[in-house]
Scaffold this active site. Structure first.
Site, PDB file in Angstrom:
ATOM      1  N   PHE A  22      58.691  66.685  45.080  1.00 32.68           N
ATOM      2  CA  PHE A  22      58.031  67.931  45.462  1.00 32.68           C
ATOM      3  C   PHE A  22      58.850  68.710  46.481  1.00 32.68           C
ATOM      4  CE2 PHE A  22      54.922  64.606  44.469  1.00 32.68           C
ATOM      5  CZ  PHE A  22      54.328  65.158  43.342  1.00 32.68           C
ATOM      6  N   GLY A  51      56.748  59.356  53.631  1.00 35.64           N
ATOM      7  CA  GLY A  51      56.448  59.929  52.310  1.00 35.64           C
ATOM      8  C   GLY A  51      57.700  59.994  51.456  1.00 35.64           C
ATOM      9  N   ASP A  76      56.579  54.470  52.771  1.00 33.65           N
ATOM     10  CA  ASP A  76      55.572  54.889  51.775  1.00 33.65           C
ATOM     11  C   ASP A  76      54.860  53.631  51.274  1.00 33.65           C
ATOM     12  OD1 ASP A  76      54.301  56.023  49.339  1.00 33.65           O
ATOM     13  OD2 ASP A  76      55.741  57.655  49.558  1.00 33.65           O
ATOM     14  N   GLY A  80      50.646  56.450  46.056  1.00 31.82           N
ATOM     15  CA  GLY A  80      50.315  57.861  45.840  1.00 31.82           C
ATOM     16  C   GLY A  80      49.254  58.387  46.791  1.00 31.82           C
ATOM     17  N   HIS A 149      48.338  64.204  52.676  1.00 31.62           N
ATOM     18  CA  HIS A 149      48.000  65.560  53.125  1.00 31.62           C
ATOM     19  C   HIS A 149      46.501  65.754  53.342  1.00 31.62           C
ATOM     20  CE1 HIS A 149      52.085  66.356  52.832  1.00 31.62           C
ATOM     21  NE2 HIS A 149      52.156  67.215  51.830  1.00 31.62           N
ATOM     22  N   ASP A 175      55.076  71.145  53.755  1.00 32.14           N
ATOM     23  CA  ASP A 175      53.786  71.668  53.283  1.00 32.14           C
ATOM     24  C   ASP A 175      52.960  72.262  54.417  1.00 32.14           C
ATOM     25  OD1 ASP A 175      54.201  70.893  50.467  1.00 32.14           O
ATOM     26  OD2 ASP A 175      54.167  68.868  51.291  1.00 32.14           O
TER      27      ASP A 175
END
Ligand code: SAH
Ligand code: MG
Length: 217
Positions: A22, A51, A76, A80, A149, A175
């Site tokens: 992303f 992440g 991580d 997910g 997030h 983000d």
């Protein structure tokens, strides 16, 4: 502008383009430049990424580490975030483990690092961000936060990780959307705002949704 990093190898650009993730290329290139700058400021500190997903952003960071003689630690749990689970818009069925039906991005990350020839530049930590933060040493030259997030996750990441940035080091956050019309709130409200409002971090750059802040000395 940060100090000049040598141009990126086109072969690495190709591997990045073929890696799930992303991180848009312009933001990735900025991440690489600022990671290089961070390593000139705090050469002894690791670059910490929260992440990893499949390693797309990791490669930009690792290339800066390769040039500057640094190292990346990427954290991580590889199961997910909420917003990339089956049924959600950004879900990718290719990263589901058929045996368990759960997401597992770790094999993808391993393959990415192998393909890029960067296994020795990156230490992969598999686990909860909040737990890993208590185990990984501080004094990071750059901390890049791009993990969960959700409101709670972003809050916990701020509480867990911000102190890991060395004085004079850099904090990058992905983000970040100051305007609610552009995207989700938690990275802005729970990480970016408290960092700036604490007076301990000052913004250096904004590229897309990427923000780069300097920790006061
Ligand atoms: N930086 C990547 C994208 C990361 S996506 C890129 O640019 O390509 C966010 C990642 O954060 C997911 O892989 C998810 O598994 C991880 N994550 C979310 N919450 C977490 C938590 N509490 N602990 C560890 N990892 C978490
Ligand atoms: Mg992101």
């Amino acid at each position: 502008m940060p100090g000049e990093a040598p141009p990126i190898d086109p072969e690495l650009v190709r591997v990045i383009a073929e890696t799930r993730g992303f991180m848009p290329d312009d933001e990735g290139a900025a991440l690489r430049r600022w990671a290089f700058e961070a390593l000139t400021r705090v050469p002894s500190g690791p670059i910490i990424e929260v992440g990893s997903y499949c390693g797309r952003s990791t490669l930009w960071l690792a290339d800066a580490a390769r040039i500057a003689g640094g190292h990346v630690v990427t954290v991580d749990h590889h199961r997910g975030s909420e917003e990339i689970q089956p049924g959600w818009e950004h879900h990718d069925p290719e990263v589901v483990d058929p045996r368990s039906g759960r997401m597992d991005t770790l094999p993808h990350l391993r393959r990415t690092l192998e393909r890029a020839g960067m296994e020795d530049l990156v230490t992969v930590v598999v686990g909860q961000s909040s737990v890993a933060g208590g185990l990984v040493r501080s004094g990071a030259s750059m901390l890049f936060i791009d993990g969960g997030h959700g409101d709670a996750e972003a809050r916990v990441d701020a509480a867990t990780w911000l102190d890991h940035v060395a004085p004079g080091g850099l904090l990058a956050i992905h983000d970040v959307y100051p305007d609610p019309a552009d995207g989700g709130r938690p990275p802005y409200e729970r990480i970016y705002r408290p960092a700036v409002d604490s007076g301990r971090f000052v913004e250096m750059a904004a590229v897309g949704s990427l923000r780069v802040l300097e920790r006061s000395r």
